[in-house]
Design a protein around this motif. Structure first.
Motif, PDB file in Angstrom:
ATOM      1  N   PHE A  62      75.925   7.009 -93.905  1.00 43.90           N
ATOM      2  CA  PHE A  62      75.671   6.526 -95.264  1.00 43.90           C
ATOM      3  C   PHE A  62      76.728   7.170 -96.138  1.00 43.90           C
ATOM      4  N   LEU A  69      77.793  10.723 -95.320  1.00 48.70           N
ATOM      5  CA  LEU A  69      76.765  11.409 -94.546  1.00 48.70           C
ATOM      6  C   LEU A  69      76.511  10.709 -93.213  1.00 48.70           C
ATOM      7  N   ALA A  78      74.021  10.152 -90.733  1.00 52.24           N
ATOM      8  CA  ALA A  78      72.574  10.341 -90.639  1.00 52.24           C
ATOM      9  C   ALA A  78      72.129  10.415 -89.186  1.00 52.24           C
ATOM     10  N   ASN A 125      61.792  17.301 -90.712  1.00 53.34           N
ATOM     11  CA  ASN A 125      61.969  16.283 -91.756  1.00 53.34           C
ATOM     12  C   ASN A 125      63.438  16.082 -92.065  1.00 53.34           C
ATOM     13  N   GLY A 126      63.841  14.828 -92.254  1.00 54.69           N
ATOM     14  CA  GLY A 126      65.220  14.538 -92.588  1.00 54.69           C
ATOM     15  C   GLY A 126      66.143  14.537 -91.384  1.00 54.69           C
ATOM     16  N   ALA A 127      65.574  14.659 -90.170  1.00 56.08           N
ATOM     17  CA  ALA A 127      66.400  14.718 -88.960  1.00 56.08           C
ATOM     18  C   ALA A 127      67.039  13.373 -88.639  1.00 56.08           C
ATOM     19  N   GLY A 128      66.442  12.289 -89.139  1.00 57.50           N
ATOM     20  CA  GLY A 128      67.003  10.964 -88.868  1.00 57.50           C
ATOM     21  C   GLY A 128      66.101  10.090 -88.005  1.00 57.50           C
ATOM     22  N   LYS A 129      64.843  10.466 -87.850  1.00 51.33           N
ATOM     23  CA  LYS A 129      63.933   9.719 -86.973  1.00 51.33           C
ATOM     24  C   LYS A 129      63.659   8.314 -87.512  1.00 51.33           C
ATOM     25  N   THR A 130      63.269   8.263 -88.784  1.00 53.01           N
ATOM     26  CA  THR A 130      62.996   6.941 -89.375  1.00 53.01           C
ATOM     27  C   THR A 130      64.259   6.089 -89.377  1.00 53.01           C
ATOM     28  N   THR A 131      65.395   6.750 -89.597  1.00 48.68           N
ATOM     29  CA  THR A 131      66.658   6.015 -89.568  1.00 48.68           C
ATOM     30  C   THR A 131      66.878   5.361 -88.204  1.00 48.68           C
ATOM     31  N   TYR A 138      68.833  -1.346 -90.933  1.00 46.79           N
ATOM     32  CA  TYR A 138      70.210  -0.895 -91.132  1.00 46.79           C
ATOM     33  C   TYR A 138      71.067  -1.425 -89.988  1.00 46.79           C
TER      34      TYR A 138
HETATM   35  N1  LIG Z   1      69.496   4.231 -97.036  1.00 46.08           N
HETATM   36  C1  LIG Z   1      69.925   5.503 -97.002  1.00 46.08           C
HETATM   37  N2  LIG Z   1      70.964   5.881 -97.774  1.00 46.08           N
HETATM   38  C2  LIG Z   1      71.412   7.145 -97.743  1.00 46.08           C
HETATM   39  N3  LIG Z   1      70.897   8.103 -96.971  1.00 46.08           N
HETATM   40  C3  LIG Z   1      69.857   7.789 -96.188  1.00 46.08           C
HETATM   41  C4  LIG Z   1      69.309   6.476 -96.154  1.00 46.08           C
HETATM   42  N4  LIG Z   1      68.282   6.457 -95.278  1.00 46.08           N
HETATM   43  C5  LIG Z   1      68.184   7.691 -94.785  1.00 46.08           C
HETATM   44  N5  LIG Z   1      69.124   8.500 -95.321  1.00 46.08           N
HETATM   45  C6  LIG Z   1      69.327   9.915 -95.004  1.00 46.08           C
HETATM   46  O1  LIG Z   1      69.264  10.067 -93.619  1.00 46.08           O
HETATM   47  C7  LIG Z   1      68.660  11.294 -93.297  1.00 46.08           C
HETATM   48  C8  LIG Z   1      67.526  11.055 -92.317  1.00 46.08           C
HETATM   49  O2  LIG Z   1      66.436  10.477 -92.976  1.00 46.08           O
HETATM   50  P1  LIG Z   1      65.151   9.980 -92.179  1.00 46.08           P
HETATM   51  O3  LIG Z   1      65.570   9.135 -91.067  1.00 46.08           O
HETATM   52  O4  LIG Z   1      64.227   9.351 -93.175  1.00 46.08           O
HETATM   53  O5  LIG Z   1      64.523  11.323 -91.668  1.00 46.08           O
HETATM   54  P2  LIG Z   1      63.162  11.584 -90.883  1.00 46.08           P
HETATM   55  O6  LIG Z   1      63.554  12.220 -89.610  1.00 46.08           O
HETATM   56  O7  LIG Z   1      62.356  12.540 -91.727  1.00 46.08           O
HETATM   57  O8  LIG Z   1      62.461  10.289 -90.694  1.00 46.08           O
HETATM   58  C9  LIG Z   1      68.213  11.916 -94.578  1.00 46.08           C
HETATM   59  O9  LIG Z   1      69.169  12.879 -94.956  1.00 46.08           O
HETATM   60  C10 LIG Z   1      68.210  10.787 -95.563  1.00 46.08           C
HETATM   61  O10 LIG Z   1      68.501  11.232 -96.841  1.00 46.08           O
END
Ligand SMILES: Nc1ncnc2c1ncn2[C@@H]1O[C@H](COP(=O)(O)OP(=O)(O)O)[C@@H](O)[C@H]1O
Ligand SMILES: [Mg+2]
Lengths: 362, 282
Positions: free
Chosen positions: B39, B42, B44, B64-70, B79
């Motif tokens: 992103f 960054l 991710a 948290n913020g590791a990138g799992k949901t991503t 995405y």
């Molecule tokens: N659409 C986006 N634009 C910019 N940064 C993103 C976006 N989606 C996720 N991120 C970043 O990617 C990283 C991983 O987020 P996420 O996958 O939500 O973590 P988690 O492991 O808690 O699910 C975070 O730093 C978040 O800020």
């Protein structure tokens, strides 16, 4: 009555709306046959039906599909012009005027639907309020075009010209559309009964659509785009279905209106008209079809009815606006209307049993 | 389960995930190869490699913020990946969008619940079944026999799916009015309505109390067993992850730092370090 008690709330709401429209029609028809309703109201009957249909059509877009259209008068205009011209062109070949009107409405609806589709292709793929902007422009463009169109018919067939009248019709030819002078109808084939049938048809189409796989997909796309896509629903497709259906209904309403006027011009369907229709929808409540019916009826009659008040006109108009809004958006009042329709409902959760009732209205 | 990674030439990527014995001879339902997304500046997710067996329950954990949901958003094409390949049942999903990926077999739930709040529970499930029923605009508007037939099937199927979580009595309730736990369960039912071969669950136990979580664990296994599908879940509740996952993948700062069985993961020093230093939750 027992079945009503076990129905889904939306089904009951739909039945209430049908009942409202049919009752209003019966009362008005009875009065017309008997003592009469006065020339002011008599002249408003068809416009009321046209505007009620417009409000229902726009409510499908704004309330059910969650998109904003600021140019619905444009579709009405298309329907009015295309439908009237079609009806006049058919005058000799189709003698029966109700049939001619029906064909003209279908024609008006088709042309409006095609235009709605063409507008939807680029716009509905985008996420955001682009439809509002594009439909606004569309309404203005249609107005300009319709002001400059000349269409006529004679023994040699159809003649068309743009900007200047170069049709040069032979003897016995008829001018169908006369540029800035609009349409001069040689016939007024719209009737109150036709208007009533159109309103009923619009209600049926909208209710049946909403309560189906298609309608659920439209509402899913409205409520949560990402979730809808995650279950395999093409958001663009279902926004398009709602928009095109709405455009078609607006086209038919336009034809009904056009065929009720001796003469009308393109500027009749301008931005103010689009906003007026949006006001009907918002006042009546988003997604609330009987609200649209009441709001469109009240606000179409009102300006005429208020002529006698002269100075107090705007004040009374504002008060009625507020009253309509309170009546149609007030939960207590809505609840009251709904309760009228389920006297025998005993305690238990309606929804669960509704499911057992299957599809309420067959 | 053996401790050595099963020999299968069908999983060419360095997937350390345990393919369950019953899936060993089959190709994986999902393979992510060198998957990554940036992103802006960054990164991710980077170099994400994973294979999931056809009836495997796999876990994706990390702070948290590791990138799992991503990762879920990449797999479902919310995405577009910057790098890498996703093979769903051997098919490259490169040219697919979210809708097509779902039709091809991936369904998901959301960490921040995304139900159709104003619609009934039953309608939510029916919306999930959208591509399993076929009545079109015309048959609906004209109320043709095919409409009634399809609606009847949809209604029965929706109640059947809801009964997995004993929610059939809530069918008429508004989805938005349900308690939190029930909303999470409804999201799972809606996803199942799409007839997936891979189900992605994003923190399914979040906000649930221990007894609800225990019940959910049983139901996740039950869903796998009845539908014979693969499940990949993100979860912070370690009792759930260690209890039902056959393979676990640990993500930290967008990188996979460990893969293996629950026992292996629990004893992995890297994982312990990631969770103790920096990560907020375990
Ligand atoms: N659409 C986006 N634009 C910019 N940064 C993103 C976006 N989606 C996720 N991120 C970043 O990617 C990283 C991983 O987020 P996420 O996958 O939500 O973590 P988690 O492991 O808690 O699910 C975070 O730093 C978040 O800020
Ligand atoms: Mg997350």
């Amino acid at each position: 009555m027992k079945r009503l008690a076990t129905m889904k709330k939306s089904t009951r709401n739909n039945l209430f709306t049908y009942a409202l429209v049919i009752a209003a029609f019966v009362v008005v028809q009875a009065l017309r046959v008997g003592p009469g309703i006065g020339s002011m109201l008599e002249g408003q009957l068809i416009p009321i039906c046209a505007y009620v249909t417009m409000a229902l059509a726009l409510n499908l877009v704004v309330g059910i599909s969650g998109e904003l259209s600021l140019g619905h008068a444009g579709f009405m205009s298309i329907g009015a012009f295309a439908g009237s011209a079609f009806a006049m062109a058919l005058q000799d070949s189709v003698g029966l005027s109700p049939l001619r009107l029906a064909l003209a409405m279908v024609f008006g609806a088709l042309i409006a639907a095609v235009l709605g589709f063409l507008i939807g292709i680029p716009v509905l793929r985008l996420n955001g309020d682009y439809l509002a902007i594009v439909t606004l422009a569309f309404g203005e463009i249609i107005k300009s075009i319709a002001t400059n169109v000349y269409l006529g018919m004679d023994g040699n067939g159809l003649h068309f010209s743009f900007l200047n009248d170069t049709m040069d019709l032979s003897d016995g030819g008829v001018e169908l559309i006369r540029g800035p002078m609009g349409v001069m109808n040689s016939q007024r084939i719209s009737t109150f009964i036709a208007g009533f049938v159109l309103v009923l048809a619009a209600l049926t189409i909208i209710f049946n659509l909403v309560n189906s796989r298609t309608g659920r997909a439209i509402m899913a796309a409205r409520d949560n785009r990402i979730a809808a896509e995650s279950v395999g629903i093409s958001v663009t497709k279902y926004k398009m279905i709602a928009f095109v259906t709405s455009a078609a209904l607006a086209g038919a309403a336009g034809t009904l209106y056009g065929c009720s006027q001796t003469t009308f011009v393109a500027t009749r369907f301008d931005f103010n008209t689009s906003i007026l229709i949006l006001v009907f929808v918002v006042l009546g409540g988003l997604g609330n079809m009987w609200g649209s019916v009441i709001a469109a009826t009240a606000l179409t009659i009102l300006p005429e009815a208020l002529r006698q008040f002269s100075e107090l006109r705007m004040l009374v108009y504002a008060i009625v606006l507020i009253l309509v809004m309170l009546a149609t958006n007030n939960p207590t009042l809505r609840g009251f209307f709904t309760r009228l329709f389920r006297r025998e409902r005993e305690g238990a959760d309606a929804g669960v049993r509704a499911v057992k009732g299957g599809g309420g209205h067959e | 389960m053996s401790n050595k990674r099963p020999e299968t030439k069908l999983v060419p990527v360095p997937s350390v995930n345990k393919i369950p014995e019953r899936d060993v001879d089959k190709s994986p339902i999902l393979e992510a190869q060198h998957l990554g997304i940036d992103f802006g500046g960054l990164t991710a997710v980077n170099e994400f490699n994973m294979a999931i067996g056809r009836t495997e329950i796999a876990g994706l954990i990390g702070p948290n913020g590791a990138g799992k949901t991503t990762v879920f958003n990449l797999l479902t094409k919310v995405y577009q990946p910057t790098r890498g390949t996703i093979l769903l049942d051997g098919m490259d999903t490169h040219n697919m969008n979210t809708v097509q990926v779902n039709r091809a077999g991936i369904a998901r739930t959301f960490q921040n619940i995304r139900l159709f709040d104003n619609l009934s529970v039953e309608d939510n499930v029916k919306i999930g079944m959208h591509n399993a029923i076929h009545s079109g605009v015309l048959s609906s508007v004209l109320r043709l026999p095919s409409y009634w037939r399809e609606e009847k099937i949809a209604h029965e199927r929706a109640l059947e799916l809801l009964s997995i979580f004993d929610m059939q009595d809530l069918a008429g309730a508004k989805a938005g009015s349900l308690p939190y736990g029930a909303q999470r369960r409804l999201e799972i039912v809606r996803a199942l309505g799409t007839n997936p071969s891979l189900l992605l669950l994003d923190e399914p136990a979040a906000g649930m109390n221990p007894s609800e979580t225990a019940e959910l664990m049983e139901n996740i296994v039950k869903i796998r067993d009845t539908f014979q599908i693969a499940i990949l879940l993100i979860e912070h509740d370690m009792s759930l992850v260690m209890g039902i996952c056959e393979g676990i993948c640990v993500l930290n700062f967008g990188q996979i730092i460990a893969k293996g069985t629950p026992t292996e993961i629990q004893n992995n020093p890297e994982v312990i370090k990631a969770y103790l230093g920096g990560g907020k939750e375990a």
